[in-house]
Design a protein around this motif. Structure first.
Motif, PDB file in Angstrom:
ATOM      1  N   LYS A 234       0.823  -1.219   0.000  1.00 41.27           N
ATOM      2  CA  LYS A 234       0.000   0.000   0.000  1.00 41.27           C
ATOM      3  C   LYS A 234       0.857   1.269   0.000  1.00 41.27           C
ATOM      4  CE  LYS A 234      -3.905  -2.144   2.426  1.00 41.27           C
ATOM      5  NZ  LYS A 234      -3.258  -3.220   3.239  1.00 41.27           N
ATOM      6  N   GLY A 235       2.126   1.127  -0.316  1.00 41.75           N
ATOM      7  CA  GLY A 235       3.032   2.275  -0.337  1.00 41.75           C
ATOM      8  C   GLY A 235       2.542   3.385  -1.260  1.00 41.75           C
ATOM      9  N   LYS A 236       2.989   4.614  -0.978  1.00 38.71           N
ATOM     10  CA  LYS A 236       2.536   5.779  -1.748  1.00 38.71           C
ATOM     11  C   LYS A 236       3.320   5.884  -3.063  1.00 38.71           C
ATOM     12  CE  LYS A 236       2.547  10.702  -1.099  1.00 38.71           C
ATOM     13  NZ  LYS A 236       3.951  10.871  -1.474  1.00 38.71           N
ATOM     14  N   ASP A 237       4.621   5.741  -2.987  1.00 39.15           N
ATOM     15  CA  ASP A 237       5.471   5.912  -4.170  1.00 39.15           C
ATOM     16  C   ASP A 237       5.871   4.563  -4.762  1.00 39.15           C
ATOM     17  OD1 ASP A 237       5.918   8.826  -3.917  1.00 39.15           O
ATOM     18  OD2 ASP A 237       6.927   8.257  -2.056  1.00 39.15           O
ATOM     19  N   ASN A 238       6.080   4.562  -6.084  1.00 40.42           N
ATOM     20  CA  ASN A 238       6.742   3.400  -6.662  1.00 40.42           C
ATOM     21  C   ASN A 238       8.206   3.406  -6.233  1.00 40.42           C
ATOM     22  OD1 ASN A 238       4.691   2.060  -8.100  1.00 40.42           O
ATOM     23  ND2 ASN A 238       4.769   3.626  -9.713  1.00 40.42           N
ATOM     24  N   TYR A 239       8.779   2.227  -6.105  1.00 39.96           N
ATOM     25  CA  TYR A 239      10.159   2.116  -5.591  1.00 39.96           C
ATOM     26  C   TYR A 239      11.146   2.861  -6.465  1.00 39.96           C
ATOM     27  CZ  TYR A 239      11.081  -1.165  -9.330  1.00 39.96           C
ATOM     28  OH  TYR A 239      11.255  -1.710 -10.575  1.00 39.96           O
ATOM     29  N   PHE A 240      10.822   3.077  -7.758  1.00 36.44           N
ATOM     30  CA  PHE A 240      11.782   3.737  -8.644  1.00 36.44           C
ATOM     31  C   PHE A 240      11.622   5.253  -8.641  1.00 36.44           C
ATOM     32  CE2 PHE A 240       8.452   1.664 -11.352  1.00 36.44           C
ATOM     33  CZ  PHE A 240       7.741   2.802 -11.701  1.00 36.44           C
ATOM     34  N   ASP A 241      10.671   5.760  -7.860  1.00 34.24           N
ATOM     35  CA  ASP A 241      10.509   7.216  -7.760  1.00 34.24           C
ATOM     36  C   ASP A 241      11.333   7.814  -6.621  1.00 34.24           C
ATOM     37  OD1 ASP A 241       8.850   7.502  -9.957  1.00 34.24           O
ATOM     38  OD2 ASP A 241       7.063   6.978  -8.808  1.00 34.24           O
ATOM     39  N   ILE A 242      12.043   6.957  -5.905  1.00 35.90           N
ATOM     40  CA  ILE A 242      12.913   7.413  -4.816  1.00 35.90           C
ATOM     41  C   ILE A 242      14.327   7.611  -5.375  1.00 35.90           C
ATOM     42  CG2 ILE A 242      13.982   6.669  -2.622  1.00 35.90           C
ATOM     43  CD1 ILE A 242      11.071   7.148  -2.283  1.00 35.90           C
ATOM     44  N   ASP A 243      15.022   8.628  -4.877  1.00 31.97           N
ATOM     45  CA  ASP A 243      16.417   8.854  -5.281  1.00 31.97           C
ATOM     46  C   ASP A 243      17.341   8.195  -4.252  1.00 31.97           C
ATOM     47  OD1 ASP A 243      18.916   9.757  -5.920  1.00 31.97           O
ATOM     48  OD2 ASP A 243      18.334  11.863  -6.139  1.00 31.97           O
TER      49      ASP A 243
END
Lengths: 251, 251
Positions: free
Chosen positions: B177-186
């Protein structure tokens, strides 16, 4: 029950019930299992679909102790294979395939199928020799995902790859000595097949030679390699990332 | 031999020998095993390092039949844990950690450690309860990687996370249920710890609440989720991709 005609484990049986792809003859549930949660969902779903289930003394399941069955086993019809010719000529314009070339551990085969399903891939090609075949362990490791994707069994990978190329598939093989990093390939707007090699042997020379790209996963420490199911998930999800990010860019 | 003080399998024993991190008391090789290839490399390396090895009748290894040992077993000192405080205050400026929060299957723990080593991560944090501990199966699944990374055992994940935050680590938890996709994090230019949750339970609520980011892996089909070791490898290698591509961009 023939051990080749069973599936086991809560998630596997739940997903198989949901998929409606297999004839389930009977579900056996150990009397000593806690029927909260997932087991209750299985019972409810079996009732709705008119599938027989039976509570049995746990001794009845003892002969399946080689499997971590969590107190639940179902007797099912074999997995349905998809005809390769049919696969080639039906479905969406850009199709994504995984080819297994000598993957021997059924846990790896199962997890690769599970990842391919999560990533929306269209099919898995499994050679009929020198590769683990679909069995109860593969089904469990796939968490029932074998019922959610085309499974194609072929006799010759070599002929299969030739045929894919004629149908405009790009062939991408993985190898530690590959020229490009796996993320330097563009996975968008094309049909492709990704070849994953066996745990000890890798992709066969013959199949490497037939490939359009040979990609590697960079190792940041002097250590041998990733487990093959982890390597598959790294590349499969790089393709997903590219599809999602490129479709965002174009909005 | 105590089953808690053995390791098994060709790659595991080879990598353990290479690492020089463990005291190897003796290596037992089944007389019926083919001594070509990897076994021969192990024998050569054992000779160089002065480690005793012995050819034994295969019956002698029969009591280890629960392990897929490939005809080779070694008696070793326990894995060396790294002190958490020491880990925090030494080493490179930007460190990358994996935190396991309730991962119960030793095969998953082993493959996650293997992937973390390949990706150049600095450490693995394992809580002393409600998580698989390092044992022979973990070592085998890691292919010996447990000797190539700091393994940190802690009593309280909650306190550990607090301490990491005080040392300027970003905490990244994974959740469907995370907010961001894992690839949207730096993932570049910072220290971070990635929390992977248990197979059935996921990351605990308390730890989710303490996290700076909660990321998800997008599912392109209506199917439950990836296996936890595959999920870990997807995110770990996204961080590798970002490091390598950003360092290329800046050249």
């Amino acid at each position: 029950m023939d051990k080749n005609s069973i599936i086991y484990g809560k998630n596997t049986i739940f997903e198989t019930l949901l998929s409606d792809k297999r004839q389930i003859n009977k579900i056996f549930i150990s009397k000593s299992v806690n029927t909260d949660g997932k087991i209750q969902e299985i019972i409810d779903l079996a009732r709705i679909k008119g599938i027989v289930f039976q509570f049995v003394p746990k001794e009845k399941l003892a002969k399946y102790s080689e499997f971590p069955h969590q107190g639940i086993i179902a007797q099912v019809s074999p997995v349905k294979y998809t005809n390769f010719e049919e696969f080639l000529t039906t479905g969406s314009e850009h199709k994504k395939l995984i080819i297994l070339d000598g993957v021997e551990d059924p846990h790896n085969v199962g997890s690769i199928i599970r990842t391919a399903v999560c990533a929306g891939y269209d099919g898995i090609i499994i050679p009929s020799r020198r590769n683990a075949q679909i069995n109860a362990t593969v089904e469990k490791s796939s968490a029932g995902a074998v019922n959610h994707i085309a499974i194609i069994q072929v006799n010759s990978l070599s002929n299969t790859i030739e045929k894919l190329k004629k149908h405009n598939y790009w062939i991408i093989a993985t190898d530690a000595k590959g020229k490009d990093n796996y993320f330097d390939i563009d996975y968008c707007n094309m049909s492709f097949a990704l070849i994953m090699g066996g745990e000890e042997t890798g992709v066969s020379k013959n199949n490497l030679n037939k490939s359009d790209f040979i990609v590697k996963i960079p190792m940041l420490r002097n250590f041998n390699s990733l487990n093959v199911s982890n390597a598959a998930s790294v590349i499969i999800y790089e393709s997903v990332r590219q599809w999602l990010q490129s479709s965002n860019d174009s909005v």
